[in-house]
Design a protein around this motif. Structure first.
Motif, mmCIF file in Angstrom:
data_model
loop_
_atom_site.group_PDB
_atom_site.id
_atom_site.type_symbol
_atom_site.label_atom_id
_atom_site.label_comp_id
_atom_site.label_asym_id
_atom_site.label_seq_id
_atom_site.Cartn_x
_atom_site.Cartn_y
_atom_site.Cartn_z
ATOM 1 N N ILE A 98 -46.991 6.157 -5.592
ATOM 2 C CA ILE A 98 -46.182 6.342 -4.385
ATOM 3 C C ILE A 98 -46.966 5.774 -3.206
ATOM 4 C CG2 ILE A 98 -44.998 7.997 -2.882
ATOM 5 C CD1 ILE A 98 -44.813 9.888 -5.290
ATOM 6 N N TYR A 99 -46.288 4.978 -2.359
ATOM 7 C CA TYR A 99 -46.921 4.322 -1.221
ATOM 8 C C TYR A 99 -46.685 5.144 0.047
ATOM 9 C CZ TYR A 99 -46.196 0.453 -4.533
ATOM 10 O OH TYR A 99 -46.138 -0.337 -5.659
ATOM 11 N N TYR A 100 -47.745 5.313 0.837
ATOM 12 C CA TYR A 100 -47.694 6.123 2.051
ATOM 13 C C TYR A 100 -48.190 5.334 3.259
ATOM 14 C CZ TYR A 100 -47.515 9.935 -1.357
ATOM 15 O OH TYR A 100 -47.173 10.752 -2.405
ATOM 16 N N ALA A 101 -47.614 5.644 4.423
ATOM 17 C CA ALA A 101 -48.090 5.098 5.697
ATOM 18 C C ALA A 101 -48.370 6.272 6.625
ATOM 19 C CB ALA A 101 -47.050 4.177 6.315
ATOM 20 N N VAL A 102 -49.532 6.250 7.259
ATOM 21 C CA VAL A 102 -49.887 7.284 8.225
ATOM 22 C C VAL A 102 -48.997 7.092 9.447
ATOM 23 C CG1 VAL A 102 -51.739 8.211 9.675
ATOM 24 C CG2 VAL A 102 -52.251 7.366 7.362
ATOM 25 N N ASP A 103 -48.419 8.192 9.945
ATOM 26 C CA ASP A 103 -47.453 8.093 11.041
ATOM 27 C C ASP A 103 -48.073 7.572 12.333
ATOM 28 O OD1 ASP A 103 -45.420 8.885 9.356
ATOM 29 O OD2 ASP A 103 -45.588 10.993 9.895
ATOM 30 N N ASN A 104 -49.259 8.000 12.685
ATOM 31 C CA ASN A 104 -50.006 7.511 13.843
ATOM 32 C C ASN A 104 -51.476 7.466 13.456
ATOM 33 O OD1 ASN A 104 -47.801 7.397 15.737
ATOM 34 N ND2 ASN A 104 -47.865 9.633 15.785
ATOM 35 N N ASP A 105 -52.270 6.739 14.227
ATOM 36 C CA ASP A 105 -53.684 6.592 13.879
ATOM 37 C C ASP A 105 -54.414 7.917 13.721
ATOM 38 O OD1 ASP A 105 -53.482 3.862 13.765
ATOM 39 O OD2 ASP A 105 -54.156 3.553 15.828
ATOM 40 N N ASN A 106 -54.158 8.871 14.585
ATOM 41 C CA ASN A 106 -54.853 10.158 14.517
ATOM 42 C C ASN A 106 -53.964 11.259 13.960
ATOM 43 O OD1 ASN A 106 -57.238 9.118 15.632
ATOM 44 N ND2 ASN A 106 -56.330 9.225 17.677
ATOM 45 N N SER A 107 -52.910 10.878 13.290
ATOM 46 C CA SER A 107 -51.928 11.840 12.811
ATOM 47 C C SER A 107 -52.400 12.567 11.566
ATOM 48 C CB SER A 107 -50.624 11.110 12.499
ATOM 49 O OG SER A 107 -49.658 12.002 12.035
ATOM 50 N N GLU A 108 -51.817 13.725 11.368
ATOM 51 C CA GLU A 108 -52.045 14.484 10.145
ATOM 52 C C GLU A 108 -50.817 14.426 9.253
ATOM 53 O OE1 GLU A 108 -53.469 18.399 11.055
ATOM 54 O OE2 GLU A 108 -55.197 17.641 12.142
ATOM 55 N N SER A 109 -49.885 13.532 9.592
ATOM 56 C CA SER A 109 -48.681 13.392 8.776
ATOM 57 C C SER A 109 -48.511 11.937 8.333
ATOM 58 C CB SER A 109 -47.445 13.856 9.546
ATOM 59 O OG SER A 109 -47.208 13.019 10.646
ATOM 60 N N CYS A 110 -47.746 11.788 7.272
ATOM 61 C CA CYS A 110 -47.490 10.440 6.756
ATOM 62 C C CYS A 110 -46.059 10.374 6.241
ATOM 63 C CB CYS A 110 -48.481 10.082 5.654
ATOM 64 S SG CYS A 110 -48.332 11.088 4.167
ATOM 65 N N SER A 111 -45.640 9.149 5.949
ATOM 66 C CA SER A 111 -44.305 8.894 5.421
ATOM 67 C C SER A 111 -44.416 8.196 4.079
ATOM 68 C CB SER A 111 -43.527 7.979 6.369
ATOM 69 O OG SER A 111 -43.368 8.576 7.618
ATOM 70 N N VAL A 112 -43.455 8.463 3.209
ATOM 71 C CA VAL A 112 -43.342 7.698 1.971
ATOM 72 C C VAL A 112 -42.660 6.397 2.338
ATOM 73 C CG1 VAL A 112 -42.257 7.586 -0.300
ATOM 74 C CG2 VAL A 112 -43.215 9.744 0.511
ATOM 75 N N THR A 165 -49.726 15.741 5.720
ATOM 76 C CA THR A 165 -48.454 16.356 5.355
ATOM 77 C C THR A 165 -47.414 15.241 5.246
ATOM 78 O OG1 THR A 165 -49.002 18.390 6.515
ATOM 79 C CG2 THR A 165 -46.671 17.990 6.073
ATOM 80 N N VAL A 166 -46.663 15.234 4.164
ATOM 81 C CA VAL A 166 -45.617 14.225 3.983
ATOM 82 C C VAL A 166 -44.390 14.710 4.745
ATOM 83 C CG1 VAL A 166 -44.198 12.954 2.342
ATOM 84 C CG2 VAL A 166 -46.551 13.592 1.737
ATOM 85 N N GLY A 167 -44.030 13.989 5.822
ATOM 86 C CA GLY A 167 -42.967 14.446 6.711
ATOM 87 C C GLY A 167 -41.671 13.671 6.657
ATOM 88 N N SER A 168 -41.689 12.467 6.051
ATOM 89 C CA SER A 168 -40.456 11.686 6.024
ATOM 90 C C SER A 168 -40.465 10.655 4.901
ATOM 91 C CB SER A 168 -40.240 10.973 7.367
ATOM 92 O OG SER A 168 -41.245 10.006 7.580
ATOM 93 N N ILE A 169 -39.260 10.182 4.609
ATOM 94 C CA ILE A 169 -39.055 9.050 3.704
ATOM 95 C C ILE A 169 -38.614 7.910 4.608
ATOM 96 C CG2 ILE A 169 -37.823 8.168 1.695
ATOM 97 C CD1 ILE A 169 -39.460 10.716 1.078
ATOM 98 N N ALA A 170 -39.364 6.835 4.654
ATOM 99 C CA ALA A 170 -39.122 5.751 5.595
ATOM 100 C C ALA A 170 -37.864 4.948 5.274
ATOM 101 C CB ALA A 170 -40.334 4.814 5.618
ATOM 102 N N GLU A 171 -37.403 4.241 6.283
ATOM 103 C CA GLU A 171 -36.299 3.298 6.143
ATOM 104 C C GLU A 171 -36.605 2.313 5.011
ATOM 105 O OE1 GLU A 171 -34.807 -0.401 8.881
ATOM 106 O OE2 GLU A 171 -35.128 1.511 9.893
ATOM 107 N N ASN A 172 -35.641 2.090 4.139
ATOM 108 C CA ASN A 172 -35.752 1.136 3.019
ATOM 109 C C ASN A 172 -36.846 1.471 2.017
ATOM 110 O OD1 ASN A 172 -33.671 -0.596 4.007
ATOM 111 N ND2 ASN A 172 -35.127 -1.504 5.418
ATOM 112 N N ALA A 173 -37.336 2.688 2.013
ATOM 113 C CA ALA A 173 -38.491 3.038 1.187
ATOM 114 C C ALA A 173 -38.294 2.725 -0.295
ATOM 115 C CB ALA A 173 -38.843 4.517 1.363
ATOM 116 N N THR A 233 -41.480 19.863 3.225
ATOM 117 C CA THR A 233 -42.152 19.304 4.401
ATOM 118 C C THR A 233 -41.426 18.082 4.962
ATOM 119 O OG1 THR A 233 -43.576 17.992 2.954
ATOM 120 C CG2 THR A 233 -44.441 20.126 3.722
ATOM 121 N N VAL A 234 -40.585 17.450 4.170
ATOM 122 C CA VAL A 234 -39.858 16.257 4.620
ATOM 123 C C VAL A 234 -38.658 16.689 5.459
ATOM 124 C CG1 VAL A 234 -38.468 14.285 3.871
ATOM 125 C CG2 VAL A 234 -40.622 14.808 2.716
ATOM 126 N N THR A 235 -38.609 16.172 6.695
ATOM 127 C CA THR A 235 -37.515 16.514 7.606
ATOM 128 C C THR A 235 -36.538 15.361 7.805
ATOM 129 O OG1 THR A 235 -38.851 15.884 9.530
ATOM 130 C CG2 THR A 235 -38.891 18.216 8.862
#
Length: 141
Positions: free
Chosen positions: A37-51, A75-83, A98-100
């Motif tokens: 599963i591929y993840y991207a950190v939401d912001n540089d100093n964030s504690e959340s990421c997206s699939v 924390t996995v918070g979202s599934i990104a566009e076109n994921a 945790t995904v909103t």
């Protein structure tokens, strides 16, 4: 000579279509990969990421609520566009509480997807998130 020019135009068109399809294969570039599963950190100093996608051979994806990369837990918070765009191998997906958000066209053209289990904290399912998922027969909330 005209046949050669026609062939070049057809080839250029096919290559353009391939470029468009592959550019939409993942929502965002991945910062790290865990268990396919591929993840991207939401912001540089964030504690959340997206699939942002997965290995195109996975048939079952169980998104965890947290992932750890380089000793940092996200924390996995979202599934990104076109994921999971055009992932024809994908049959089932489980999304944690945790995904909103599920992004636009996140599962678009996942023709083999039959079941999805959505977490209770889901607030937004964006436009066309499950468009053209003709095999989808089970959605659990």
């Amino acid at each position: 000579m005209k046949i050669n020019a026609l062939f070049k135009n057809i080839l250029a068109g096919v290559l353009a279509i391939i470029a468009i399809i592959t550019s939409h294969a993942q929502g965002l570039p991945a910062d790290f990969t865990i268990d396919g599963i591929y993840y991207a950190v939401d912001n540089d100093n964030s504690e959340s990421c997206s699939v942002v996608g997965c290995d195109q051979t996975l048939t079952e994806v169980n998104v965890p609520s947290t992932v750890t990369n380089e000793s940092k837990t996200f924390t996995v918070g979202s599934i990104a566009e076109n994921a999971f765009y055009m992932n024809t191998a994908l049959v089932s997906v489980t999304i944690p509480n945790t995904v909103t958000e599920i992004g636009e066209a996140a599962f678009y053209l996942c023709s083999s997807l039959t079941s999805i289990n959505l977490g209770e904290s889901l607030e937004l399912i964006d436009v066309a998130a499950f468009n053209s998922c003709g095999s989808l027969t089970s959605v659990d909330l």
